[in-house]
Motif scaffolding. Structure first.
Motif, PDB file in Angstrom:
ATOM      1  N   LEU A  26      69.404 -42.129  50.455  1.00 45.07           N
ATOM      2  CA  LEU A  26      70.767 -41.396  50.302  1.00 45.07           C
ATOM      3  C   LEU A  26      71.061 -41.443  48.845  1.00 45.07           C
TER       4      LEU A  26
ATOM      5  N   GLU B 233      76.326 -37.757  44.329  1.00 45.89           N
ATOM      6  CA  GLU B 233      75.999 -36.550  43.597  1.00 45.89           C
ATOM      7  C   GLU B 233      75.636 -36.670  42.003  1.00 45.89           C
TER       8      GLU B 233
ATOM      9  N   LEU C 232      67.202 -33.350  47.317  1.00 43.78           N
ATOM     10  CA  LEU C 232      67.633 -32.883  48.874  1.00 43.78           C
ATOM     11  C   LEU C 232      66.650 -31.788  49.387  1.00 43.78           C
TER      12      LEU C 232
ATOM     13  N   ALA D 131      67.449 -37.981  52.210  1.00 41.85           N
ATOM     14  CA  ALA D 131      68.269 -37.424  53.535  1.00 41.85           C
ATOM     15  C   ALA D 131      69.471 -36.666  53.403  1.00 41.85           C
ATOM     16  N   GLU D 132      70.320 -37.048  52.498  1.00 42.17           N
ATOM     17  CA  GLU D 132      71.636 -36.602  52.248  1.00 42.17           C
ATOM     18  C   GLU D 132      72.468 -36.730  50.918  1.00 42.17           C
TER      19      GLU D 132
ATOM     20  N   VAL E 190      75.926 -37.213  49.116  1.00 40.14           N
ATOM     21  CA  VAL E 190      77.389 -37.217  49.395  1.00 40.14           C
ATOM     22  C   VAL E 190      78.163 -37.645  48.058  1.00 40.14           C
TER      23      VAL E 190
ATOM     24  N   ARG F 229      78.479 -44.117  53.843  1.00 43.39           N
ATOM     25  CA  ARG F 229      77.634 -43.331  54.402  1.00 43.39           C
ATOM     26  C   ARG F 229      76.275 -44.020  54.758  1.00 43.39           C
TER      27      ARG F 229
ATOM     28  N   LEU G 218      74.449 -45.169  58.567  1.00 48.52           N
ATOM     29  CA  LEU G 218      73.385 -44.619  58.917  1.00 48.52           C
ATOM     30  C   LEU G 218      72.547 -45.816  59.312  1.00 48.52           C
TER      31      LEU G 218
END
Length: 250
Positions: free
Chosen positions: A122, A125, A173, A179-180, A182, A190, A194
């Motif tokens: 994950l 930003e 991504l 996978a994501e 955030v 987050r 998961l």
């Protein structure tokens, strides 16, 4: 969260269903040194004895900005053949239960390879992935030359490893490397959600699914042999000394 158990380079939090490990050398941007390698081996040994989920992250907004260049400068053929980092990352990849890397800030060199060794990544930003090893006269021999190709494709791996391309969070991504994405401040929350979802699955089913998914080929032997040659080169030493001298004068 506390260091505990004599850890100097890690913060380790143990829960019933997971272990949370924070790489914690913030003054060195969490660079992976020999002490951290040893301590991560100790974490792996504990997870092999008592399988649980693993969450890896970095302290103070950086995952890990590479391996320790001063230590790499002193390594030669024998250290390369020993696969100091590659053996650790392979051990992380082979842990019995799923592993998640929560990456914000830089994940470069060995830091990127550690993230590649995890089952799921994950990204915050601010995350940036890259493998600048050839610029230091060596290759990314701890998994990037094959794991990145498996994760994002050969073309992308060549752009990163040969062309020096860095992947920001949005690119990672789009390419399926993470996978994501955030906001940085939401990353750990987050990641734990998961892990909560993973923890609801049958542990035996998770273990066997991971074993089947992770059947592999001849690596990391080829990586270690190539690194053994590069570790002995004058160019490697010159480039690493120049890097260290630049840092000392800035």
């Amino acid at each position: 969260m506390s260091g505990g158990a004599g850890y100097e380079t890690l913060l380790v939090e143990e829960r019933d269903d997971r272990v949370v490990v924070t790489l914690n050398r913030p003054r060195a941007r969490n660079a992976i040194n020999a002490a951290m390698v040893e301590e991560l081996h100790a974490v792996c040994a504990g997870l092999e004895r008592r399988p649980r989920l693993l969450l890896l992250t970095g302290a103070e907004g950086v995952f890990a900005a590479g391996a320790d260049i001063q230590e790499l400068l002193e390594r030669g053929r024998e250290e390369a053949l020993a696969g100091i980092n590659s053996r650790l990352f392979d051990r992380v990849a082979r842990l019995p239960m799923p592993t998640v890397a929560a990456v914000d800030g830089y994940a470069l060199g060995g830091g990127a390879e550690l993230a590649y060794a995890c089952d799921v990544r994950l990204a915050g930003e601010s995350a940036v992935f890259g493998n600048p090893e050839p610029g230091l006269g060596i290759l990314a021999a701890a998994g990037a030359c094959w794991r990145l190709a498996e994760l994002a494709g050969v073309s992308v791996a060549k752009q990163v490893l040969l062309g020096g391309r860095r992947l920001d969070a949005a690119e990672a991504l789009r390419l399926g490397l993470v996978a994501e994405v955030v906001p940085d401040g939401e990353l750990l929350g987050r990641a734990h959600r998961l892990l909560d979802r993973m923890a609801r699955s049958a542990p035996g089913a998770l273990r066997l699914t991971k074993l089947v998914l992770d059947a592999r080929g001849p690596h990391p032997l080829a990586d270690d042999l190539a690194q053994a040659i590069l570790f002995e080169s004058e160019e490697k030493r010159d480039r690493m000394r120049a890097f260290l001298d630049k840092g000392a004068s800035s």
